[in-house]
Design an enzyme around this catalytic site. Structure first.
Site, PDB file in Angstrom:
ATOM      1  CG  HIS A 165     -13.976   7.678   0.612  1.00 45.54           C
ATOM      2  ND1 HIS A 165     -13.406   7.253  -0.581  1.00 45.54           N
ATOM      3  CD2 HIS A 165     -13.309   8.820   0.960  1.00 45.54           C
ATOM      4  CE1 HIS A 165     -12.456   8.101  -0.930  1.00 45.54           C
ATOM      5  NE2 HIS A 165     -12.381   9.063  -0.023  1.00 45.54           N
TER       6      HIS A 165
ATOM      7  CG  ASP B  99     -12.974   3.035   4.657  1.00 47.69           C
ATOM      8  OD1 ASP B  99     -11.854   3.241   5.127  1.00 47.69           O
ATOM      9  OD2 ASP B  99     -13.583   3.874   3.953  1.00 47.69           O
TER      10      ASP B  99
ATOM     11  CD  GLN C  80     -11.025   9.888   8.053  1.00 49.00           C
ATOM     12  OE1 GLN C  80     -10.612  10.428   9.082  1.00 49.00           O
ATOM     13  NE2 GLN C  80     -10.647  10.279   6.858  1.00 49.00           N
TER      14      GLN C  80
ATOM     15  CE  LYS D 155      -7.746   9.059   4.125  1.00 50.98           C
ATOM     16  NZ  LYS D 155      -7.979  10.476   3.810  1.00 50.98           N
TER      17      LYS D 155
ATOM     18  CB  CYS E 241     -14.271  10.761  -1.950  1.00 54.81           C
ATOM     19  SG  CYS E 241     -12.898  11.432  -2.891  1.00 54.81           S
TER      20      CYS E 241
END
Length: 441
Positions: A151, A228, A231, A254, A394
């Site tokens: 991303h 990251d 998710q 999220k 992104c």
């Protein structure tokens, strides 16, 4: 002041039933509406998740009864607000397996969290932070390693860091499905590698990264690992200590929480040594006209007025997810993803990106409809009451590697039903006919 929240009761590790999902869905007011005259099937949780009434009520209750500036006052509301703010930190710390609440820094979002690390290293390279910050300093010949699937929030900050410090940005390439391997990553970690940054779960392909192998190779080379977790934190059990990473970032919006708050987790010894890049009030011990001394973590990174009600709401979102059980959340989403993938595989002219069918993936599917632009796909499905994401998500370098300008992405969450998935697959099956894009036999 309370620093630790009680551990939640462990949910039974059995799959969510359809009745349970419907009861969960009933907690989300926004999902009760119709779109274009049909019930909403919301399959864009990978971008922003919806919020249950429990989270909405928690933030509203705080604002109506307890709202005040934290860490700044001796009056009752200030004390109550401070306790709620720090209790929220402890709740999130427990949720991700942090060893201490002081390892959790509140940020504006995950992008802000990743920039906090990148710009902190940039400041250390410029000589800020004293001897303790020397471990972060980049020198000519040093390398920062990312992947081609990142991303932009986990790519552009490292581009800027490399440009500002003279370090070299390198990346792990992806294959024709948009995936990369542990072997490819490990082969690119050298004695010059100082930072390795990658997504735990890809927001495009759903690929689950081989964290253990990459971390082991990075640490053997003396490199820091930045994860990251945008998710992964909302969708599967996350234990940052067990993963052995050095920093991790994720966003509240999220994972059933509010906008305007994210989390940076870091090892305490690293956070205390990393120079801040956002400065001002609330994060200092002493200020003269010539100099300022900064507080230890996490306060050293929380300059200005803090996102107190957002932290309270995020903690309530965490408790909501804990009440379900993150193993059950993961299993539910991955089962629905398999249902999506099986349905899409039966349709002609549909190409799904990501891992092959026999490999694990998260609860999302990005795909291309032959002869139809991704935005037209999204608009057609929206007319059917099905909300999906279309664009490059992104992740322009990844899409460029795949040879497409954009994909459409359907993403599941704990409130997603089998009916939602079946309506999505049925809608996709109609698109090529509607746009006259069928290929003659």
């Amino acid at each position: 002041m309370t620093t630790e929240a009680p551990a939640p009761a462990q949910a039974a590790a059995h799959p969510l039933t359809e009745d349970e999902v419907l009861r969960i869905r009933a907690d989300f007011p926004i999902l009760q509406q119709e779109v274009n005259g049909v019930p909403l099937a919301y399959l864009d949780s990978g971008a922003t998740a919806e919020r249950p009434v429990q989270v909405l009520d928690a933030e509203r209750r705080f604002l109506e009864q307890d709202n005040a500036a934290v860490h700044r006052g001796a009056h009752t509301l200030a004390a109550v607000s401070t306790e709620a703010y720090e209790d929220a930190r402890a709740t999130v710390a427990r949720f991700i397996g942090a060893t201490s609440p002081s390892e959790v820094v509140w940020t504006a979002n995950a992008t802000d969290a990743l920039n906090t690390v990148a710009y902190g290293i940039r400041n250390a390279t410029a000589g800020r932070g004293g001897p303790e910050a020397d471990r972060f300093r980049l020198r000519a010949g040093d390398e920062v390693l990312v992947t081609e699937a990142e991303h932009h929030a986990n790519l552009v900050p490292w581009q800027e860091l490399a440009a500002a410090t003279g370090a070299t940005l390198r990346w792990v390439p992806v294959d024709d499905a948009g995936c990369w391997t542990a072997e490819d990553a490990v082969s690119r970690i050298t004695e010059r590698t100082r930072i390795v940054a990658f997504a735990h779960v890809s927001n495009v392909t759903g690929m689950i990264a081989p964290v253990e192998q990459v971390v082991a190779a990075a640490h053997a080379a003396g490199a820091l690992v930045v994860l990251d977790a945008c998710q992964s934190a909302p969708h599967r059990p996350l234990d940052v200590a067990a993963l052995d990473v050095d920093f991790a970032a994720f966003s509240g919006h999220k994972m059933l929480g509010p906008n305007g708050i994210g989390v940076l987790w870091g090892r305490r010894e690293l956070l205390d040594a990393l120079p801040p890049f956002r400065t001002g009030g609330s994060m200092i011990t002493t200020v003269t006209m010539e100099h300022a001394d900064y507080m230890p973590a996490p306060e050293r990174f929380e300059a200005g007025t803090q996102p107190v009600s957002q932290a309270v709401a995020l903690a309530e979102a965490v408790r909501y997810l804990e009440g379900i059980g993150m193993d059950r959340v993961r299993d539910h989403e991955e089962r629905l993803a398999r249902r999506m993938l099986d349905g899409l595989a039966a349709l002609p002219g549909i190409t799904v990106v990501g891992p092959p069918a026999d490999e694990p993936r998260s609860g999302l599917a990005a795909f291309v409809v032959d002869g139809v632009h991704a935005h037209d796909v999204s608009q057609y499905l929206d007319a059917k009451g099905v909300a999906v994401r279309s664009g490059h998500h992104c992740a322009q370098p990844l899409h460029r590697r795949l040879g497409v300008a954009a994909t459409s992405r359907a993403s599941t969450y704990v409130y997603t039903t089998e009916e939602d998935v079946d309506r999505f697959v049925a809608g996709v099956g109609e698109i090529r006919g509607w746009f006259g894009a069928e290929v003659s036999a």
